[in-house]
Structures are given as structure tokens and as C-alpha cells.
Design an enzyme around this catalytic site. Structure first.
Site, mmCIF file in Angstrom:
data_model
loop_
_atom_site.group_PDB
_atom_site.id
_atom_site.type_symbol
_atom_site.label_atom_id
_atom_site.label_comp_id
_atom_site.label_asym_id
_atom_site.label_seq_id
_atom_site.Cartn_x
_atom_site.Cartn_y
_atom_site.Cartn_z
ATOM 1 N N THR A 1 0.825 -1.216 0.000
ATOM 2 C CA THR A 1 0.000 0.000 0.000
ATOM 3 C C THR A 1 0.855 1.261 0.000
ATOM 4 O OG1 THR A 1 -0.141 -0.200 2.404
ATOM 5 C CG2 THR A 1 -2.011 -1.014 1.125
ATOM 6 N N ARG B 1 18.180 -10.071 18.798
ATOM 7 C CA ARG B 1 19.577 -10.342 18.434
ATOM 8 C C ARG B 1 20.460 -9.106 18.525
ATOM 9 N NH1 ARG B 1 19.091 -12.960 12.914
ATOM 10 N NH2 ARG B 1 16.895 -12.770 13.388
ATOM 11 N N TYR C 1 -7.223 -8.279 10.915
ATOM 12 C CA TYR C 1 -6.475 -7.092 11.360
ATOM 13 C C TYR C 1 -6.546 -6.959 12.894
ATOM 14 C CZ TYR C 1 -5.093 -2.122 11.524
ATOM 15 O OH TYR C 1 -4.466 -0.925 11.793
#
Ligand code: NAD
Ligand code: UDP
Length: 311
Positions: free
Chosen positions: A35, A104, A143
Site C-alpha cells: 500500500t 539479536r 487485522y
């Protein structure tokens, strides 16, 4: 600092990149252009401290960064319902990948969560300690539930692996750089008004939303990122609530449009009301919105005028 903005070519992400570049940070915008668009960040391409990475966050990636603003996810119902399975993957696998990276490299990571975690709220206005009222099997759940799981992942990585996290819950935000085909209410109404086409209200227009101008959100997000000893979740929104009918009338007035209002079917699970309680953001971040709807629309309408002329 070296800062990653996922969804950096999107509407909010690109404004965030602007501000971070302005402050002299090294910014990496990561986007798959679902988008978002290069147009939103074209002006940044030649900056020495800006990099653009085309990547889909559902695939792992390794980058050395100090902070991650995790904003990649389609936000308009039209876009997130286009491929709902992909929306869930973006929220779940995408957030796991970003959290893995944060773990990490010991980066601080912010999750762009949403007022949608409150669903169709039965508490009004919504405070952060409200658990929400969400349909787990409806058309919005890819969503809503995706973002809820993303919050869970953030909290579990924090508790289990001590990842430094921030969660913001963003309420309806609008402004320049929304795509013409975005489909959310503010952009739809402005485009329809500028073209003197019918303004499409879904339902009877009595449902409410509280509209925040993008600059206010960017300021709140950056304050949250700098704040130590507060992980949120925190609501970031403008508490001034409007019915969708009154928004339509306001847009017609400010554009001087001849558009008429038409009423269309209300989509499934469309929340009836939404208004943030922002006491926590006021207290913790010393933040509150400064741009009200009239002014925000004044700043947004010329952008859409330009976009329509370019078509
Ligand atoms: P947007 O659609 O303009 O931006 C999303 C960006 O993420 C786009 O550039 C898109 O291409 C990118 N993207 C999507 N899936 C991706 C993937 N799998 N990999 C890489 N990039 C991907 O929407 P926006 O309004 O700028 O929203 C940005 C974030 O803020 C989203 O996470 C959204 O859920 C959240 N949010 C926005 C609002 C709002 O009102 N605008 C409200 C609540 C939450
Ligand atoms: N809406 C509308 N006409 C439109 C687009 C949206 O009446 O052309 C309504 C929609 O049904 C919802 C509100 O406006 O009640 C806000 O919709 P949007 O998609 O902007 O965001 P969300 O529903 O996710 O808050």
C-alpha cells in the site's frame, strides 16, 4: 542512531522517516510497497542518511539497528481485507521476525498497534486497561486479532527475552500521503467532495470516530520511543469525537463542494463509537494533539487536489 522504519513508504511511516532524518538519524525504510509508494519517500532518496529496502517482513531479515518503528501492515479495511491471510501473516510472522531481530541486535522496538484492539467497544472513551470487544471470526478479525496477537508477542518477547519494547495504540489518523485508493473515510470523503461526487456514508452516519492529524501522531510516537521505563500500551489519538455524518458535512463545507450525501450499507462489525482516553499519554509523555479537525483538513485537502490533478 540507526533506525529502522518498517512500512516506511506508507502514509504514517513516510512522515516518521521525514522527522527522523530531520533529527540527523540514519534511517532505513523497509517496505514491500503493498500500500506504500516510492512517491511518499522520493524526496528522501538522495539524503546521505536514508536507505530504502524492498522487503516483505513475513520473510526474515537481518539488519544492525538501534531502534525499530514497526509500522508495516495495511491499515485500511479495504486493503487489509483484500488478502486477509496475508494480513495475519504480516502481523504474526512479520512481528516475530522483527522481534527476533530486536532480540539479536538489542534494539528497542515499537509496535504500531491500533484502537481496533478494542473492537466495537462497550466502554467509552477507551482506556488502555480495557480488554476490548472483538469478533474473532469476522471480516475485520484478520487485522484486529492480528494486532492483538502482535501485542501478545511483544509482551512475551519482553517477559521471556527482555526485549526492550514499546506499544502504541493508534486511533484514526489522516493527512497528506494517504493513497487515493486508500478507502478510509477521510480520504474517501475529501476525494468525493473535490470531484463533486456523492459522499458515501456507510450506515446512517451516527457511528463515531476521533480523528488525529498525522503530525501529532508522529510527535507522540517519537516521545514514546525516547521514554525509558514505560512500555505502554499507550493510546495515541485525538479525543475530539465526530459522527461520520458530521465529518461529511465538515468536508463538504471546507471544500466548497456540491456533493450530495448518499447512504450505503454498513460493513460487518463496523464499530459504533471510538474515542481515546489519552490521560496516560498526557501523564507519561507530556503529549496531547495540537491540530484539530478543521486545521488538519485544511492541510490535507490541497494534497488530494494535487494528487487528483496529477492523475
Ligand atoms: P499504510 O497502508 O499507508 O502503510 C503501511 C505500509 O506497510 C505500506 O507502505 C505497505 O506497503 C507496508 N507493508 C504492508 N505489508 C507489508 C509487509 N508484509 N512487508 C513490508 N511492508 C509491508 O497505512 P498507515 O495508515 O500508514 O499505517 C501504518 C501503521 O499504523 C500500520 O501498522 C497500521 O496498522 C497502524 N495504524 C494506522 C492507523 C491509521 O489511522 N492510519 C490507525 C491505527 C494503526
Ligand atoms: N466510512 C464511510 N464511508 C466511506 C468510508 C468509511 O461511511 O467511504 C465509515 C466506516 O463505515 C466507518 C468509519 O467511516 O464507520 C471509519 O472508517 P475507516 O475505514 O476510515 O476506519 P475504521 O472503520 O477502521 O475506523
Amino acid at each position: 542512531m540507526r533506525i529502522l522504519v518498517t512500512g516506511g513508504a506508507g502514509f504514517i511511516g513516510s512522515h516518521l522517516c521525514d522527522k527522523l532524518i530531520e533529527q540527523g538519524h540514519d534511517v532505513i525504510a523497509l517496505d514491500n510497497f503493498f500500500t506504500g509508494s516510492k512517491e511518499n519517500i522520493r524526496h528522501l532518496i538522495d539524503h546521505w542518511n536514508f536507505e530504502l529496502v524492498r522487503h516483505d517482513i513475513t520473510e526474515p531479515i537481518m539488519l544492525e539497528v538501534d531502534q525499530i518503528y514497526h509500522f508495516a501492515c495495511p491499515a485500511s479495511p479495504v486493503h487489509y481485507q483484500y488478502n486477509p491471510v496475508k494480513t495475519i501473516k504480516t502481523n504474526v510472522m512479520g512481528t516475530i521476525n522483527m522481534l527476533g531481530m530486536a532480540k539479536r541486535v538489542r534494539a528497542r522496538m515499537m509496535q504500531a498497534s491500533t484502537s481496533e484492539v478494542y473492537g466495537d467497544p462497550q466502554i467509552h472513551p477507551q482506556k488502555e486497561d480495557y480488554w476490548g470487544h472483538v469478533n474473532p471470526i469476522g471480516v475485520r478479525s484478520c487485522y484486529d486479532e492480528g494486532k492483538r496477537v502482535a501485542e501478545t508477542l511483544m509482551m512475551d518477547y519482553h517477559r521471556q527475552s527482555k526485549v526492550d519494547i514499546k506499544i502504541i495504540r493508534i486511533f484514526n489518523t489522516y493527512g497528506p500521503r494517504m493513497a487515493l485508493n486508500d478507502g478510509r473515510v477521510v480520504s474517501n470523503f475529501i476525494i468525493q467532495a473535490l470531484q463533486n461526487k456523492p459522499i458515501t456514508i456507510y450506515g446512517d452516519g451516527s457511528q463515531s470516530r476521533s480523528f488525529q492529524y498525522v503530525d501529532d501522531l508522529v510527535e507522540g510516537s517519537m516521545r514514546m520511543m525516547q521514554k525509558d521505563d514505560f512500555i505502554g500500551p499507550v493510546n495515541l489519538g485525538n479525543p475530539n469525537e465526530f459522527t461520520i455524518l458530521s465529518l461529511a458535512e465538515q468536508v463538504i463545507e471546507q471544500t466548497g463542494s456540491r456533493s450530495k450525501i448518499v447512504f450505503k450499507e454498513l460493513p460487518q462489525d463496523d464499530p459504533t463509537q471510538r474515542q481515546p482516553d489519552i490521560s496516560l499519554a498526557r501523564e507519561q509523555l507530556n503529549w496531547q494533539p495540537t491540530i484539530e479537525l478543521i486545521e488538519g483538513l485544511q492541510k490535507t485537502i490541497p494534497y488530494f487536489e494535487r494528487k487528483l490533478q496529477e492523475q
